[in-house]
Structures are given as C-alpha cells and as structure tokens.
Motif scaffolding. Structure first.
Motif, PDB file in Angstrom:
ATOM      1  N   SER A  11     -10.969 -16.183 -12.240  1.00 10.94           N
ATOM      2  CA  SER A  11     -12.496 -16.129 -12.826  1.00 10.94           C
ATOM      3  C   SER A  11     -13.291 -17.306 -12.929  1.00 10.94           C
ATOM      4  O   SER A  11     -14.721 -17.185 -12.295  1.00 10.94           O
ATOM      5  CB  SER A  11     -12.427 -15.578 -14.295  1.00 10.94           C
ATOM      6  N   ILE A  12     -12.880 -18.588 -13.147  1.00 12.58           N
ATOM      7  CA  ILE A  12     -13.614 -19.764 -13.062  1.00 12.58           C
ATOM      8  C   ILE A  12     -13.997 -19.927 -11.798  1.00 12.58           C
ATOM      9  O   ILE A  12     -15.025 -20.485 -11.477  1.00 12.58           O
ATOM     10  CB  ILE A  12     -12.727 -20.622 -13.733  1.00 12.58           C
ATOM     11  N   GLN A  13     -12.803 -19.922 -10.785  1.00 13.06           N
ATOM     12  CA  GLN A  13     -13.032 -20.295  -9.407  1.00 13.06           C
ATOM     13  C   GLN A  13     -14.022 -19.373  -8.962  1.00 13.06           C
ATOM     14  O   GLN A  13     -15.042 -19.902  -7.938  1.00 13.06           O
ATOM     15  CB  GLN A  13     -11.902 -20.131  -8.543  1.00 13.06           C
ATOM     16  N   GLU A  14     -14.176 -18.045  -9.140  1.00 15.04           N
ATOM     17  CA  GLU A  14     -15.042 -17.008  -8.643  1.00 15.04           C
ATOM     18  C   GLU A  14     -16.443 -17.520  -8.859  1.00 15.04           C
ATOM     19  O   GLU A  14     -17.355 -17.503  -8.461  1.00 15.04           O
ATOM     20  CB  GLU A  14     -14.484 -15.787  -8.946  1.00 15.04           C
ATOM     21  N   LYS A  57     -18.143 -20.202  -7.230  1.00 11.84           N
ATOM     22  CA  LYS A  57     -18.548 -19.653  -5.917  1.00 11.84           C
ATOM     23  C   LYS A  57     -19.962 -18.997  -5.767  1.00 11.84           C
ATOM     24  O   LYS A  57     -20.797 -18.997  -4.883  1.00 11.84           O
ATOM     25  CB  LYS A  57     -17.485 -19.135  -5.184  1.00 11.84           C
ATOM     26  N   THR A  58     -20.025 -18.019  -7.013  1.00 13.76           N
ATOM     27  CA  THR A  58     -21.060 -17.247  -6.999  1.00 13.76           C
ATOM     28  C   THR A  58     -22.197 -17.138  -7.854  1.00 13.76           C
ATOM     29  O   THR A  58     -23.429 -16.796  -8.013  1.00 13.76           O
ATOM     30  CB  THR A  58     -20.281 -15.337  -7.140  1.00 13.76           C
ATOM     31  N   VAL A  59     -21.871 -18.064  -9.152  1.00 14.04           N
ATOM     32  CA  VAL A  59     -23.092 -18.216  -9.906  1.00 14.04           C
ATOM     33  C   VAL A  59     -23.804 -19.548  -9.522  1.00 14.04           C
ATOM     34  O   VAL A  59     -23.248 -20.648  -9.394  1.00 14.04           O
ATOM     35  CB  VAL A  59     -22.308 -18.440 -11.407  1.00 14.04           C
ATOM     36  N   ILE A  60     -24.885 -19.672  -9.519  1.00 16.03           N
ATOM     37  CA  ILE A  60     -25.931 -20.480  -9.269  1.00 16.03           C
ATOM     38  C   ILE A  60     -27.112 -20.553 -10.434  1.00 16.03           C
ATOM     39  O   ILE A  60     -27.262 -19.686 -11.067  1.00 16.03           O
ATOM     40  CB  ILE A  60     -26.710 -20.618  -7.809  1.00 16.03           C
ATOM     41  N   ALA A  61     -27.902 -21.571 -10.441  1.00 18.53           N
ATOM     42  CA  ALA A  61     -28.988 -21.935 -11.323  1.00 18.53           C
ATOM     43  C   ALA A  61     -30.283 -21.237 -10.343  1.00 18.53           C
ATOM     44  O   ALA A  61     -30.533 -21.260  -9.244  1.00 18.53           O
ATOM     45  CB  ALA A  61     -29.316 -23.166 -11.423  1.00 18.53           C
ATOM     46  N   ARG A  95     -25.224 -14.318  -8.050  1.00 23.75           N
ATOM     47  CA  ARG A  95     -26.001 -13.777  -6.853  1.00 23.75           C
ATOM     48  C   ARG A  95     -25.008 -12.880  -6.038  1.00 23.75           C
ATOM     49  O   ARG A  95     -23.571 -13.237  -5.832  1.00 23.75           O
ATOM     50  CB  ARG A  95     -26.478 -14.723  -6.218  1.00 23.75           C
ATOM     51  N   LYS A  96     -25.345 -11.672  -5.951  1.00 33.49           N
ATOM     52  CA  LYS A  96     -24.598 -10.900  -4.860  1.00 33.49           C
ATOM     53  C   LYS A  96     -24.922 -10.980  -3.261  1.00 33.49           C
ATOM     54  O   LYS A  96     -24.116 -10.999  -2.264  1.00 33.49           O
ATOM     55  CB  LYS A  96     -24.836  -9.340  -5.047  1.00 33.49           C
ATOM     56  N   ASP A  97     -26.175 -11.582  -3.227  1.00 36.06           N
ATOM     57  CA  ASP A  97     -26.171 -12.066  -1.703  1.00 36.06           C
ATOM     58  C   ASP A  97     -26.352 -13.750  -1.749  1.00 36.06           C
ATOM     59  O   ASP A  97     -26.894 -14.227  -2.466  1.00 36.06           O
ATOM     60  CB  ASP A  97     -27.622 -11.630  -1.360  1.00 36.06           C
ATOM     61  N   ALA A  98     -25.597 -14.466  -0.746  1.00 38.00           N
ATOM     62  CA  ALA A  98     -25.706 -15.600  -0.504  1.00 38.00           C
ATOM     63  C   ALA A  98     -27.267 -16.462  -0.218  1.00 38.00           C
ATOM     64  O   ALA A  98     -27.311 -17.561  -0.865  1.00 38.00           O
ATOM     65  CB  ALA A  98     -24.878 -16.129   0.591  1.00 38.00           C
ATOM     66  N   LYS A  99     -27.958 -15.459   0.216  1.00 35.77           N
ATOM     67  CA  LYS A  99     -29.343 -16.050   0.406  1.00 35.77           C
ATOM     68  C   LYS A  99     -30.326 -15.930  -0.887  1.00 35.77           C
ATOM     69  O   LYS A  99     -31.356 -16.688  -0.885  1.00 35.77           O
ATOM     70  CB  LYS A  99     -30.009 -15.160   1.634  1.00 35.77           C
TER      71      LYS A  99
END
Length: 209
Positions: free
Chosen positions: A44-47, A50-54, A64-68
C-alpha cells in the motif's frame, strides 16, 4: 547492528502527533502482524508513492488514475465557486471541510503552520505559491480568501503571518479576508471537528482585523 525495534520506534516517532510511547506501541503492533498483513502494508505504501501526487493547483495530495492527470477532483471541478479560496494547513483539513457540505469554493494547502518563534516562516509553509495562486484566482473572479487554521496559538500565529504577507494583494484588489467564526472552540483542530461545528464556523466567519 541497530535494534530493529528501536529503529521502528524512531520512524513512528516522526509521525505527526505521535509521542515516544505511541511510537513504541506502533512498533510492537507491526512486528506482531502476520506476513500477509505486513505485505499489504508495504504494498500500500509503495503503491501510494507511485500513484499519489500533489495537485498542481492547490497542493493537495490525491490518487491519480491517469498518469497525465495533474489536478485533483476539486480543482478540476468547474462548477465550484470561483469567488472563494480557502487556505488550510493540511490535506486532512480539506476532507473535514468537504464533509460539512457547506463550502463549495476552491482550496490551497499551505503545507503546515508557522511555529511562534520560527525566524524563517517562509521555509515552513508554501507562502510564495499561495501568493501566486491568489494572483491567478483574481483573474477568474476571486473575491474572498478564508483562512481556516486550527484555533490554537500556532494556528493564530499562522493567521497573522499569512494575512500580513498577502495584505498587499488583498488591499490592491479589494478582496475580503475572513476567518472561521463561532463554532470552533479554543484549542480545536479542524481535522477533529464534526460537520455541524464546521458549518457553524463557516456560516459565522468574520473579517480579519
């Protein structure tokens, strides 16, 4: 070799609001979990990393579900009130305000509060990005800035610092600068306030003097 228990205690002791005793309890709790639970925690921490951003607009963390994708769901919502901008200390404060379902403007996450004796407050919080955000929001109809910080000495000191720093922008553009009003008692932290309390505080917000 470092003691793994003590190492965990030191790690947990750096968590907000966690003292030495709680940190030790967390360490022992983690070490007594089975391998499946430990793996789930690590994954969960690693995921999340990878996916949580500011959010590029407000600074709030989101998955975010989309990398863009660069905007959180709130900043991406064009139906929200462009005349309102609420400044909060932490991401969890946004969640607390949203649960009240009375505020429908935009947010800016300052990234913390300013300790009373801090000599370099600009290194503690995102004050420069806030000033830039206010300038941008003015172009789209910003009329009121709401300062929503914990009702304690550090929160009040942050109000003084932020209001003084953004005063030129407020005065030049005839903006209204307000604080959460009656409803929050002294010492209250927003993240622990219930929806009714926050509703009252928002409905009774007062101008910064």
């Amino acid at each position: 070799m470092n003691d793994p228990i003590q190492k965990l205690v030191e790690i947990f002791s750096h968590f907000p609001g966690i003292g030495a005793r709680q940190a030790r309890r967390f360490a022992y709790y983690v070490l007594t979990r089975d391998s499946v639970q430990i793996k789930n925690l690590i994954d969960s921490i690693q995921e999340g990393k990878k996916t949580v951003i500011a959010c590029s607009e407000c600074g709030r963390l989101f998955s975010r579900k989309d990398a863009k994708l660069k905007l959180c769901d709130i900043c991406a919502d064009s139906k929200r009130e462009t005349s309102l901008l609420m400044v909060v200390a932490r991401d969890v404060d946004v969640e607390s305000i949203e649960k009240s379902d009375i505020y429908h403007g935009y947010y800016f996450v300052l990234g913390g509060t300013v300790p009373i004796l801090d000599e370099k407050p600009e290194t503690r919080v995102r004050i420069s990005p806030l000033q830039k955000k206010i300038e941008e929001k003015i172009k789209t109809g910003l009329k009121e800035i709401v300062l929503a910080f914990d009702l304690n000495p550090e929160g009040e000191h942050t109000v003084q610092y932020v209001s003084k720093t953004i005063a030129p922008l407020v005065e030049k553009n005839s903006l209204t600068l307000t604080l959460l009003g009656r409803g929050l008692s002294t010492g209250t932290e927003l993240q622990y306030s219930d929806s009714d309390t926050i509703k009252n505080a928002l409905q009774n917000r007062a101008s910064v003097k």
